[in-house]
Write a protein that holds these residues in place. Structure first.
Motif, mmCIF file in Angstrom:
data_model
loop_
_atom_site.group_PDB
_atom_site.id
_atom_site.type_symbol
_atom_site.label_atom_id
_atom_site.label_comp_id
_atom_site.label_asym_id
_atom_site.label_seq_id
_atom_site.Cartn_x
_atom_site.Cartn_y
_atom_site.Cartn_z
ATOM 1 N N LYS A 131 9.373 20.692 32.103
ATOM 2 C CA LYS A 131 9.520 21.566 33.260
ATOM 3 C C LYS A 131 10.328 20.909 34.381
ATOM 4 O O LYS A 131 11.056 21.582 35.114
ATOM 5 C CB LYS A 131 8.134 21.959 33.798
ATOM 6 N N VAL A 132 10.143 19.596 34.529
ATOM 7 C CA VAL A 132 10.849 18.834 35.559
ATOM 8 C C VAL A 132 11.744 17.829 34.840
ATOM 9 O O VAL A 132 11.298 16.758 34.443
ATOM 10 C CB VAL A 132 9.866 18.109 36.495
ATOM 11 N N THR A 133 12.983 18.175 34.655
ATOM 12 C CA THR A 133 13.841 17.411 33.729
ATOM 13 C C THR A 133 14.670 16.330 34.388
ATOM 14 O O THR A 133 15.298 15.524 33.697
ATOM 15 C CB THR A 133 14.797 18.386 32.999
ATOM 16 N N THR A 134 14.688 16.263 35.703
ATOM 17 C CA THR A 134 15.582 15.303 36.372
ATOM 18 C C THR A 134 14.842 14.470 37.413
ATOM 19 O O THR A 134 15.340 14.251 38.516
ATOM 20 C CB THR A 134 16.751 16.035 37.048
ATOM 21 N N ASN A 135 13.636 14.029 37.078
ATOM 22 C CA ASN A 135 12.885 13.204 38.027
ATOM 23 C C ASN A 135 12.776 11.772 37.506
ATOM 24 O O ASN A 135 12.239 11.539 36.419
ATOM 25 C CB ASN A 135 11.488 13.791 38.258
ATOM 26 N N PHE A 136 13.273 10.847 38.272
ATOM 27 C CA PHE A 136 13.311 9.438 37.882
ATOM 28 C C PHE A 136 11.912 8.883 37.599
ATOM 29 O O PHE A 136 11.670 8.254 36.556
ATOM 30 C CB PHE A 136 13.983 8.617 38.983
ATOM 31 N N ASP A 137 10.958 9.126 38.517
ATOM 32 C CA ASP A 137 9.622 8.529 38.397
ATOM 33 C C ASP A 137 8.883 9.070 37.176
ATOM 34 O O ASP A 137 8.138 8.330 36.512
ATOM 35 C CB ASP A 137 8.804 8.803 39.657
ATOM 36 N N LEU A 138 9.084 10.335 36.871
ATOM 37 C CA LEU A 138 8.417 10.919 35.708
ATOM 38 C C LEU A 138 8.931 10.287 34.415
ATOM 39 O O LEU A 138 8.142 9.868 33.554
ATOM 40 C CB LEU A 138 8.643 12.440 35.690
ATOM 41 N N TRP A 139 10.255 10.202 34.262
ATOM 42 C CA TRP A 139 10.811 9.625 33.032
ATOM 43 C C TRP A 139 10.461 8.131 32.924
ATOM 44 O O TRP A 139 10.189 7.628 31.831
ATOM 45 C CB TRP A 139 12.324 9.814 32.993
ATOM 46 N N LYS A 140 10.433 7.455 34.048
ATOM 47 C CA LYS A 140 10.093 6.030 34.044
ATOM 48 C C LYS A 140 8.639 5.817 33.586
ATOM 49 O O LYS A 140 8.338 4.916 32.788
ATOM 50 C CB LYS A 140 10.296 5.447 35.437
ATOM 51 N N SER A 141 7.741 6.676 34.090
ATOM 52 C CA SER A 141 6.332 6.579 33.680
ATOM 53 C C SER A 141 6.161 6.965 32.216
ATOM 54 O O SER A 141 5.353 6.364 31.489
ATOM 55 C CB SER A 141 5.478 7.485 34.572
ATOM 56 N N TYR A 142 6.903 7.974 31.790
ATOM 57 C CA TYR A 142 6.858 8.409 30.388
ATOM 58 C C TYR A 142 7.309 7.256 29.483
ATOM 59 O O TYR A 142 6.707 6.984 28.433
ATOM 60 C CB TYR A 142 7.762 9.622 30.212
ATOM 61 N N ALA A 143 8.355 6.551 29.924
ATOM 62 C CA ALA A 143 8.837 5.397 29.152
ATOM 63 C C ALA A 143 7.783 4.297 29.113
ATOM 64 O O ALA A 143 7.561 3.657 28.063
ATOM 65 C CB ALA A 143 10.129 4.870 29.772
ATOM 66 N N ALA A 144 7.097 4.075 30.249
ATOM 67 C CA ALA A 144 6.080 3.019 30.317
ATOM 68 C C ALA A 144 4.949 3.274 29.332
ATOM 69 O O ALA A 144 4.355 2.327 28.790
ATOM 70 C CB ALA A 144 5.546 2.911 31.728
ATOM 71 N N MET A 145 4.621 4.538 29.088
ATOM 72 C CA MET A 145 3.560 4.871 28.123
ATOM 73 C C MET A 145 3.941 4.424 26.716
ATOM 74 O O MET A 145 3.078 4.142 25.880
ATOM 75 C CB MET A 145 3.296 6.379 28.137
ATOM 76 N N HIS A 146 5.244 4.334 26.424
ATOM 77 C CA HIS A 146 5.699 3.922 25.091
ATOM 78 C C HIS A 146 6.044 2.436 25.026
ATOM 79 O O HIS A 146 6.124 1.866 23.931
ATOM 80 C CB HIS A 146 6.930 4.740 24.681
ATOM 81 N N LEU A 147 6.218 1.810 26.184
ATOM 82 C CA LEU A 147 6.661 0.412 26.185
ATOM 83 C C LEU A 147 5.573 -0.576 26.595
ATOM 84 O O LEU A 147 5.555 -1.714 26.113
ATOM 85 C CB LEU A 147 7.855 0.243 27.140
ATOM 86 N N ASP A 148 4.631 -0.136 27.483
ATOM 87 C CA ASP A 148 3.713 -1.087 28.111
ATOM 88 C C ASP A 148 2.285 -1.038 27.593
ATOM 89 O O ASP A 148 1.492 -1.922 27.917
ATOM 90 C CB ASP A 148 3.684 -0.853 29.635
ATOM 91 N N VAL A 149 1.929 -0.006 26.831
ATOM 92 C CA VAL A 149 0.548 0.117 26.364
ATOM 93 C C VAL A 149 0.381 -0.632 25.049
ATOM 94 O O VAL A 149 1.008 -0.291 24.039
ATOM 95 C CB VAL A 149 0.148 1.607 26.194
ATOM 96 N N LYS A 150 -0.455 -1.628 25.084
ATOM 97 C CA LYS A 150 -0.631 -2.506 23.922
ATOM 98 C C LYS A 150 -1.175 -1.724 22.737
ATOM 99 O O LYS A 150 -2.156 -0.993 22.842
ATOM 100 C CB LYS A 150 -1.582 -3.648 24.278
ATOM 101 N N GLY A 151 -0.520 -1.891 21.595
ATOM 102 C CA GLY A 151 -0.939 -1.213 20.370
ATOM 103 C C GLY A 151 -0.391 0.186 20.226
ATOM 104 O O GLY A 151 -0.612 0.841 19.205
ATOM 105 N N LYS A 152 0.316 0.684 21.254
ATOM 106 C CA LYS A 152 0.857 2.043 21.216
ATOM 107 C C LYS A 152 2.376 2.040 21.413
ATOM 108 O O LYS A 152 2.957 3.070 21.721
ATOM 109 C CB LYS A 152 0.215 2.893 22.328
ATOM 110 N N GLU A 153 3.003 0.874 21.197
ATOM 111 C CA GLU A 153 4.427 0.742 21.506
ATOM 112 C C GLU A 153 5.304 1.596 20.597
ATOM 113 O O GLU A 153 5.058 1.687 19.392
ATOM 114 C CB GLU A 153 4.873 -0.723 21.373
ATOM 115 N N ASP A 154 6.293 2.218 21.217
ATOM 116 C CA ASP A 154 7.338 2.942 20.498
ATOM 117 C C ASP A 154 8.615 2.710 21.304
ATOM 118 O O ASP A 154 9.004 3.503 22.159
ATOM 119 C CB ASP A 154 7.018 4.433 20.408
#
Length: 778
Positions: free
Chosen positions: A648-671
């Motif tokens: 719904k919100v396709t051009t927000n820096f903080d949202l995409w950055k947080s979305y990326a963190a969910m795939h990069l920073d959560v131990k055992g859940k990396e993608d």
């Protein structure tokens, strides 16, 4: 004494079913009493003697039926019509002006043109004198209180307390349980409308809820395909009310003549919505119509009705008007509310006025007809208030002369003065007010003069003249000081007004807002709580109360208030935002996820960096929620939220950055591949104006550093390695080019910022060289 459990039924359906109330009060010794009453002026002792004579007449049952008949005559002459025949009016004519004054207090007065006032006084005093505790007796005592309040200009706390006490006593009676469901339902509906008139919305809703459960009645707004106009080719979804009644109940309400329904006769609009499904049937009856009328009345109190809310109310009213309703009072009140709503529609204004004119003309109908049966289950206002709306409509179309004629005939001086002001005749309005004051000074007239001249000394004079008991004077002063932002004086005035009359839900709310502005949080809390006791479904009130608790550090109470606010202001995204922030502070992760999704669902391009970081940290650091659950257990739900939000919100820096963190920073859940993709989207969301915004430049620099770390650490044989290298190269090139432009656009004095940009650009150039070198080996 007539007081058994089914006494209400027998009185309503049998003793008085012929509706010939005027004939009943002509019988025998009663008629002689009425002749004596007509000679009473201000001799209270004489009146007491006659009342005692009345008590000694015939049997208790006969007296009771006479008193009920007399009340119905009074109601017929002041609420529904038709007016009494000339011979009867002549026989019972009293000094109405003197009788009216006996009900007046310094700060509250009965409407000056009430008819047959002493007839009502006889009924009221008779019912009050009864000492038996039957439900029937108490019900008619309650009705006398209710009728008296409807005749008064302002809400009376004293009458409210009497009514509230009687309703409480009746509810607690064990023999109420032995009544039939239909009678109990009508009883609680009546209580609901009593509380609604006294503006105690919470208690009104509670009584109506009990009544609904008794007969298993429910209703909801739904949609069906239909057409509104004569030239509409394609059916569109239209709002309608769907009713369900589970219990097998029969409605024995006597049929009454409804007022004639005026057709729309528009060249474009249909008379009513034409639904495609011809099997749709309206099952609203006299027993169920009051619930829809009550809901419409409640929503009408929210006026600034937005278009959607207006459509909802009209759907309720159409359910009544088109249903199997044969009650004059219910149908008339439905027409009355519909006219208020449709007066803003050019195409429907003519019908509104003609419908009200039809109702007003019906007051003088010579034909004897039943009209009073459902008065207490409809909340129908007195005749003069119905006619007042016609004057309001005349004003809305610019016909001030016609409106003034009605106000003058009805002796509605305040409305008459307001109409003069609306017509721009300020001097005439002031002159009329001062003329009335010359005839007799009253606190109300001084308040009107204050409204006319905007001179607050008149409010102060009203307060002084009233012996410091005029709620109106202090309320007006309070709003004056509020408008000029003198909040301390405003709060003091509002509190004085509320001490005089506490049944002012709107003023409690405003006083709370004033206390917040000072700020006095404890006072604000008390004000909002008092407002919510009167109307516990005021979403803004709950939200403001939550804000007070938040200011005092009571976060759990604040969270509970915000949660309640979302129930009553469901479509207000700002209320959901308050709830979201409070949930974050108490670590209620489930509520955070739900609230964030709701805000996005309302179409808001919403993004809160702190909330996003809180959700990521909760999962990444495995924080314990308020309910004791591990943060990692919310991983899938948070991921699903980010997926929904990013769609719904396709051009927000903080949202995409947080979305990326969910795939990069959560131990055992990396993608890592997905994380890099979302970081690239984060960069592009902030890169549009790097050359003009230092903030965007810093965001992109931060993002490029993280990207560089993850891309350069990817496996060389990964199929996404080469594309990611190319993307990183483009990002760094753009960053360097636009970074130089940003630096050049800055003034020569901003050396520190320029040095910071140069440092970042030098780092980006080194990274670019390494990326280009890595591409050589792909």
């Amino acid at each position: 004494m007539l007081g058994s459990e089914d006494a209400i039924t027998s009185l309503t359906l049998h003793e008085l079913s012929d509706n010939e109330y005027s004939e009943k009060i002509k019988r025998g010794a009663y008629w002689e009493l009425m002749k004596h009453i007509s000679k009473i002026e201000d001799d209270q002792a004489c009146y007491v003697d006659i009342l005692e004579s009345f008590k000694s007449l015939e049997s208790e049952n006969t007296k009771f039926v006479f008193a009920v008949s007399a009340m119905n005559v009074f109601i017929q002459n002041n609420f529904t019509g038709p007016l009494l025949s000339a011979d009867l009016l002549t026989s019972i004519k009293d000094e109405d002006s003197a009788a009216v004054k006996s009900y007046n207090t310094l700060n509250n007065a009965m409407y000056s043109l009430v008819k047959c006032t002493k007839l009502f006084g006889l009924c009221r005093d008779y019912f009050s004198s009864l000492t038996d505790s039957s439900i029937t007796t108490m019900l008619f005592q309650l009705r006398c209180i209710f009728v008296e309040q409807m005749l008064m200009e302002d809400i009376s706390p004293e009458l409210f307390e009497k009514a509230d006490r009687l309703i409480g006593v009746i509810e607690d009676r064990s023999d109420v349980q032995s009544m039939s469901k239909e009678i109990k339902c009508k009883l609680f509906v009546e209580f609901g409308f009593v509380y609604l008139y006294f503006q105690h919305i919470s208690k009104s809703r509670r009584c109506m809820g009990i009544a609904q459960k008794l007969i298993g009645f429910s209703f909801k707004l739904t949609g069906a395909l239909g057409k509104r106009t004569k030239y509409q080719e394609r059916a569109l979804p239209q709002l309608r009310v769907e009713t369900i009644i589970e219990e097998n109940v029969t409605d024995e309400t006597p049929l009454e003549n409804e007022p004639q329904m005026i057709d729309l006769n528009d060249d474009t609009l249909l008379e009513k919505i034409s639904f495609d499904d011809k099997n749709i049937q309206n099952s609203v009856t006299n027993l169920t119509a009051p619930f829809l009328l009550h809901m419409a009345s409640l929503k009408l109190k929210d006026f600034a009705l937005e278009e959607m809310l207006r459509e909802e109310v009209i759907a309720f009213l159409e359910g009544i008007i088109e249903g199997k309703t044969f009650s004059y009072c219910i149908a008339t009140h439905a027409f009355f509310i519909r006219s208020r709503l449709e007066q803003t529609s050019i195409r429907k204004l003519s019908r509104c006025m003609e419908q009200l004119e039809e109702v007003v003309l019906g007051f003088d109908c010579k034909k004897v007809c039943a009209r009073t049966g459902s008065l207490f289950q409809s909340g129908l206002p007195p005749m003069w208030k119905q006619e007042k709306l016609l004057a309001v409509m005349y004003t809305s179309i610019g016909s001030h002369k016609s409106a003034l004629e009605i106000y003058n005939r009805l002796q509605m001086r305040e409305e008459q003065i307001n109409a003069l002001i609306g017509a721009g005749k300020y001097e005439t309005a002031e002159k009329l007010t001062r003329t009335l004051l010359a005839l007799g000074e009253t606190p109300k007239l001084y308040c009107i003069l204050g409204d006319t001249t905007q001179d607050i000394t008149h409010y102060e004079k009203a307060w002084e003249l009233s012996g410091e008991s005029s709620a109106r004077a202090m309320k007006s002063l309070g709003y004056h000081y509020f408008n000029i932002k003198d909040y301390r004086k405003a709060l003091n005035c509002m509190q004085n007004s509320l001490d005089c009359n506490y049944l002012q839900g709107g003023l409690w709310f405003t006083a709370g807002c004033t206390a917040l502005a000072i700020p006095e949080f404890e006072t604000a809390i008390k004000c909002f709580q008092s407002s919510l006791q009167i109307d516990d479904e005021n979403g803004q009130g709950w939200s403001n109360l939550g804000a007070c608790f938040e200011k005092t550090g009571e976060m759990q109470k604040a969270f509970n208030c915000y949660k309640e606010a979302t129930k009553h202001s469901f479509n207000d995204w700002r209320v959901w935002e308050n709830f979201l922030c409070a949930a974050a502070q108490i670590k209620d992760f489930a509520s955070m996820i739900f609230a964030y999704r709701q805000i996005i669902s309302f179409g808001q391009k919403y993004c809160d960096r702190k909330i996003l970081n809180c959700l990521v940290s909760a999962v990444r650091d495995n924080m314990t929620s308020v309910s004791g659950e591990a943060g990692i257990s919310y991983y899938d739900k948070v991921l699903d939220l980010f997926k929904f939000a990013s769609s719904k919100v396709t051009t927000n820096f903080d949202l995409w950055k947080s979305y990326a963190a969910m795939h990069l920073d959560v131990k055992g859940k990396e993608d890592v591949d997905k994380g890099i993709d979302y970081l690239i989207k984060a960069y592009h969301s902030a890169s549009l104006h790097i050359e003009r915004s230092m903030e965007d430049f810093l965001k992109c620099t931060e993002c490029s550093k993280v990207l560089y770390t993850y891309v350069m650490s990817q496996q060389k044989d990964s199929p996404t390695y080469a594309p990611h290298l190319q993307s990183l190269k483009s990002i760094l090139q753009i960053l360097i080019t636009k970074g130089h432009k940003l630096s050049e656009s800055m003034s020569g004095d901003d050396v520190e910022t320029k040095d910071l940009i140069t440092e970042y650009l030098n780092s980006a150039k080194k990274q670019l060289e390494e990326v280009e070198e890595a591409q050589l080996f792909v």
